[in-house]
Design an enzyme around this catalytic site. Structure first.
Site, PDB file in Angstrom:
ATOM      1  N   PRO A 100       0.842  -1.202   0.000  1.00  0.00           N
ATOM      2  CA  PRO A 100       0.000   0.000   0.000  1.00  0.00           C
ATOM      3  C   PRO A 100       0.882   1.258   0.000  1.00  0.00           C
ATOM      4  CG  PRO A 100      -0.249  -1.228   2.077  1.00  0.00           C
ATOM      5  CD  PRO A 100       0.634  -2.047   1.186  1.00  0.00           C
ATOM      6  N   GLY A 127       2.112   5.042   0.681  1.00  0.00           N
ATOM      7  CA  GLY A 127       1.972   6.082   1.708  1.00  0.00           C
ATOM      8  C   GLY A 127       1.398   5.521   2.991  1.00  0.00           C
ATOM      9  N   SER A 128       1.919   4.358   3.435  1.00  0.00           N
ATOM     10  CA  SER A 128       1.311   3.732   4.618  1.00  0.00           C
ATOM     11  C   SER A 128       2.338   3.163   5.579  1.00  0.00           C
ATOM     12  CB  SER A 128       0.345   2.652   4.165  1.00  0.00           C
ATOM     13  OG  SER A 128       1.077   1.690   3.475  1.00  0.00           O
ATOM     14  N   GLY A 129       3.596   3.596   5.453  1.00  0.00           N
ATOM     15  CA  GLY A 129       4.593   3.209   6.452  1.00  0.00           C
ATOM     16  C   GLY A 129       5.272   1.887   6.209  1.00  0.00           C
ATOM     17  N   LEU A 130       4.979   1.250   5.068  1.00  0.00           N
ATOM     18  CA  LEU A 130       5.618  -0.038   4.777  1.00  0.00           C
ATOM     19  C   LEU A 130       6.772   0.115   3.778  1.00  0.00           C
ATOM     20  CD1 LEU A 130       2.502  -2.407   4.584  1.00  0.00           C
ATOM     21  CD2 LEU A 130       3.943  -1.889   6.546  1.00  0.00           C
ATOM     22  N   GLY A 131       7.167   1.349   3.525  1.00  0.00           N
ATOM     23  CA  GLY A 131       8.348   1.560   2.677  1.00  0.00           C
ATOM     24  C   GLY A 131       8.098   1.343   1.196  1.00  0.00           C
ATOM     25  N   SER A 132       6.899   1.722   0.717  1.00  0.00           N
ATOM     26  CA  SER A 132       6.624   1.568  -0.722  1.00  0.00           C
ATOM     27  C   SER A 132       7.586   2.418  -1.550  1.00  0.00           C
ATOM     28  CB  SER A 132       5.174   1.940  -1.052  1.00  0.00           C
ATOM     29  OG  SER A 132       4.975   3.344  -1.016  1.00  0.00           O
ATOM     30  N   SER A 133       7.980   3.587  -1.015  1.00  0.00           N
ATOM     31  CA  SER A 133       8.885   4.458  -1.780  1.00  0.00           C
ATOM     32  C   SER A 133      10.248   3.782  -1.935  1.00  0.00           C
ATOM     33  CB  SER A 133       9.032   5.824  -1.107  1.00  0.00           C
ATOM     34  OG  SER A 133       9.531   5.693   0.204  1.00  0.00           O
ATOM     35  N   ASP A 149      15.206   2.328   5.163  1.00  0.00           N
ATOM     36  CA  ASP A 149      14.235   1.685   4.269  1.00  0.00           C
ATOM     37  C   ASP A 149      14.905   1.099   3.024  1.00  0.00           C
ATOM     38  OD1 ASP A 149      12.633   2.956   6.134  1.00  0.00           O
ATOM     39  OD2 ASP A 149      11.064   3.415   4.681  1.00  0.00           O
TER      40      ASP A 149
HETATM   41  N1  LIG Z   1       3.776   1.348  -6.788  1.00  0.00           N
HETATM   42  C1  LIG Z   1       4.255   2.584  -6.902  1.00  0.00           C
HETATM   43  N2  LIG Z   1       4.350   3.163  -8.106  1.00  0.00           N
HETATM   44  C2  LIG Z   1       4.841   4.418  -8.237  1.00  0.00           C
HETATM   45  N3  LIG Z   1       5.248   5.182  -7.207  1.00  0.00           N
HETATM   46  C3  LIG Z   1       5.168   4.662  -5.971  1.00  0.00           C
HETATM   47  C4  LIG Z   1       4.678   3.335  -5.763  1.00  0.00           C
HETATM   48  N4  LIG Z   1       4.713   3.079  -4.452  1.00  0.00           N
HETATM   49  C5  LIG Z   1       5.196   4.206  -3.859  1.00  0.00           C
HETATM   50  N5  LIG Z   1       5.471   5.159  -4.755  1.00  0.00           N
HETATM   51  C6  LIG Z   1       5.986   6.517  -4.467  1.00  0.00           C
HETATM   52  O1  LIG Z   1       6.260   6.615  -3.083  1.00  0.00           O
HETATM   53  C7  LIG Z   1       5.406   7.619  -2.454  1.00  0.00           C
HETATM   54  C8  LIG Z   1       5.014   7.195  -1.062  1.00  0.00           C
HETATM   55  O2  LIG Z   1       6.174   7.205  -0.260  1.00  0.00           O
HETATM   56  P1  LIG Z   1       6.160   7.600   1.275  1.00  0.00           P
HETATM   57  O3  LIG Z   1       5.430   8.883   1.495  1.00  0.00           O
HETATM   58  O4  LIG Z   1       7.570   7.515   1.738  1.00  0.00           O
HETATM   59  O5  LIG Z   1       5.275   6.446   1.929  1.00  0.00           O
HETATM   60  P2  LIG Z   1       5.660   4.913   2.187  1.00  0.00           P
HETATM   61  O6  LIG Z   1       7.086   4.712   1.766  1.00  0.00           O
HETATM   62  O7  LIG Z   1       5.468   4.741   3.657  1.00  0.00           O
HETATM   63  O8  LIG Z   1       4.674   4.092   1.422  1.00  0.00           O
HETATM   64  C9  LIG Z   1       4.224   7.741  -3.418  1.00  0.00           C
HETATM   65  O9  LIG Z   1       3.598   9.006  -3.279  1.00  0.00           O
HETATM   66  C10 LIG Z   1       4.898   7.547  -4.766  1.00  0.00           C
HETATM   67  O10 LIG Z   1       5.550   8.728  -5.181  1.00  0.00           O
HETATM   68  C1  LIG Z   2      10.042   8.161   9.433  1.00  0.00           C
HETATM   69  C2  LIG Z   2      11.166   7.361   8.797  1.00  0.00           C
HETATM   70  O1  LIG Z   2      12.066   6.959   9.833  1.00  0.00           O
HETATM   71  C3  LIG Z   2      10.643   6.088   8.134  1.00  0.00           C
HETATM   72  C4  LIG Z   2       9.662   6.324   7.024  1.00  0.00           C
HETATM   73  O2  LIG Z   2       9.152   5.104   6.494  1.00  0.00           O
HETATM   74  P1  LIG Z   2       7.920   5.112   5.480  1.00  0.00           P
HETATM   75  O3  LIG Z   2       8.314   5.945   4.308  1.00  0.00           O
HETATM   76  O4  LIG Z   2       6.759   5.739   6.210  1.00  0.00           O
HETATM   77  O5  LIG Z   2       7.675   3.705   5.117  1.00  0.00           O
HETATM   78  C5  LIG Z   2      11.910   8.248   7.810  1.00  0.00           C
HETATM   79  C6  LIG Z   2      13.265   7.712   7.370  1.00  0.00           C
HETATM   80  O6  LIG Z   2      13.859   6.856   8.062  1.00  0.00           O
HETATM   81  O7  LIG Z   2      13.756   8.195   6.340  1.00  0.00           O
HETATM   82 MG   LIG Z   3       8.746   5.920   2.254  1.00  0.00          MG
END
Ligand SMILES: Nc1ncnc2c1ncn2[C@@H]1O[C@H](COP(=O)(O)OP(=O)(O)O)[C@@H](O)[C@H]1O
Ligand SMILES: C[C@@](O)(CCOP(=O)(O)O)CC(=O)O
Ligand SMILES: [Mg+2]
Length: 305
Positions: free
Chosen positions: A87, A89-95, A138
């Site tokens: 998912p 933007g939900s803290g599981l490191g999708s970015s 991450d």
């Molecule tokens: N499947 C995906 N396809 C394209 N971009 C993605 C995808 N997953 C994540 N991203 C990018 O990462 C961003 C979310 O990152 P972040 O705010 O750090 O949240 P988290 O890493 O916790 O999910 C999204 O807004 C998007 O830019």
């Molecule tokens: C808040 C933080 O410690 C983790 C962020 O993880 P995520 O993007 O929310 O999955 C930021 C970082 O370590 O860069």
């Molecule tokens: Mg992230």
């Protein structure tokens, strides 16, 4: 066509504090992002977020990878298509997972010869550039897999417990939450700095508890870590509800994972309690995901180039 994938992660300890070089423990988990890449006339990036060229609004992380790699090794065009079970933007490191899998895909397409350390290091510089400030946690864990302590980058024993994640489905932006903590720390340095340092100490203690497989104490300290995350303003009603419900249903410990402000919590759970805790998360309005640690970091899944 080449397909590379990289895993999501949870923090047992240390999110936010790790941005200030305090210790953290992260586990790669069995939920992945896959990136397909092939040569093309121009740049096309396709994901659940849309279809674009280089576009820092919709695809900031992938666009940054495309441009950084182009500087290293010029190429005409590529088509990148992203499929993800993580998912956003939900803290599981999708970015981190999308960055690391995309770098790996380029590495194989363009035969760049990067090893895993250089994939993680380029990934970290891109997270820093887009997020504002970012730890190496991450991108390092998504690259290497397993359970890792940061900043030492040491592999630890994987917890022989289940991880039950609860998703609030409230979107949160890591960059904004990191900036919020930075602002609190600037206004109240004498209050916030010791909190971050105490989170780091909990994480260091967590390393020896993990080594000794003392999951009861590990869970107890995760709860302490959660209290400190509440103190720096990164929890929210929805997260607190899921955390308290899973504790009441028998979790060994439960806390936010990642940036907070929405997104996911993670509970450390013995085998006998998985169903009860999943039910408790559902009843409290969340979506449960039962998962475990994977040793498989970034990898090539398919290559016919
Ligand atoms: N499947 C995906 N396809 C394209 N971009 C993605 C995808 N997953 C994540 N991203 C990018 O990462 C961003 C979310 O990152 P972040 O705010 O750090 O949240 P988290 O890493 O916790 O999910 C999204 O807004 C998007 O830019
Ligand atoms: C808040 C933080 O410690 C983790 C962020 O993880 P995520 O993007 O929310 O999955 C930021 C970082 O370590 O860069
Ligand atoms: Mg992230």
């Amino acid at each position: 066509m080449i397909t590379c994938s990289a895993p999501a992660k949870v923090y047992l300890f240390g999110e936010h504090a790790v941005v200030y070089n305090e210790s953290a423990i992260c586990c790669a988990i069995s939920i992945r992002t896959r990136v397909n890449i092939e040569y093309s006339e121009n740049i096309v990036i396709n994901s659940s977020l849309g279809t674009t060229g280089i576009d820092y609004e919709i695809h900031p992380y992938v666009s940054a990878v495309v441009e950084k790699i182009r500087k290293k090794s010029p190429y005409r065009g590529v088509s990148i298509s992203i499929e993800s079970d993580i998912p956003v933007g939900s803290g599981l490191g999708s970015s981190a997972a999308v960055v690391v899998a995309t770098i790996c895909a380029f590495n194989n397409l363009l035969k760049l010869g990067m090893d895993k350390e250089s994939i993680a290091s380029l990934g970290h510089s891109i997270e820093k550039e887009i997020q504002g400030s970012a730890s190496a946690a991450d991108t390092y864990v998504s690259t290497m897999g397993g359970t890792i302590s940061i900043p030492m980058r040491q592999h630890l024993k994987n917890p022989r417990c289940n991880l039950v994640i609860g998703n609030t489905n409230v979107f949160s932006s890591t960059g904004q939450l990191v900036a919020k903590v930075a602002s609190l720390k600037t206004i109240y340095p004498e209050v916030i700095t010791p909190i971050l340092s105490t989170i780091g100490k909990a994480s260091l203690r967590g390393e020896s508890l993990l080594e000794n497989e003392d999951y009861r104490a590990l869970g107890e300290l995760m709860d302490v870590n959660q209290g400190l995350l509440e103190a720096i303003g990164v929890s929210c009603n929805e997260l607190s509800r899921l955390i308290h419900s899973s504790r009441a249903a028998g979790a060994l410990g439960a806390k936010i994972t990642g940036a907070g402000g929405g997104g996911c919590m993670v509970a450390l759970v013995g085998n006998e309690n998985i169903d009860a805790i999943s039910r408790a998360i559902k009843n409290a309005g969340g979506v449960p995901i039962v998962t475990g640690v994977t040793d498989s970091g970034v990898r090539v899944d398919f290559d016919n180039e």
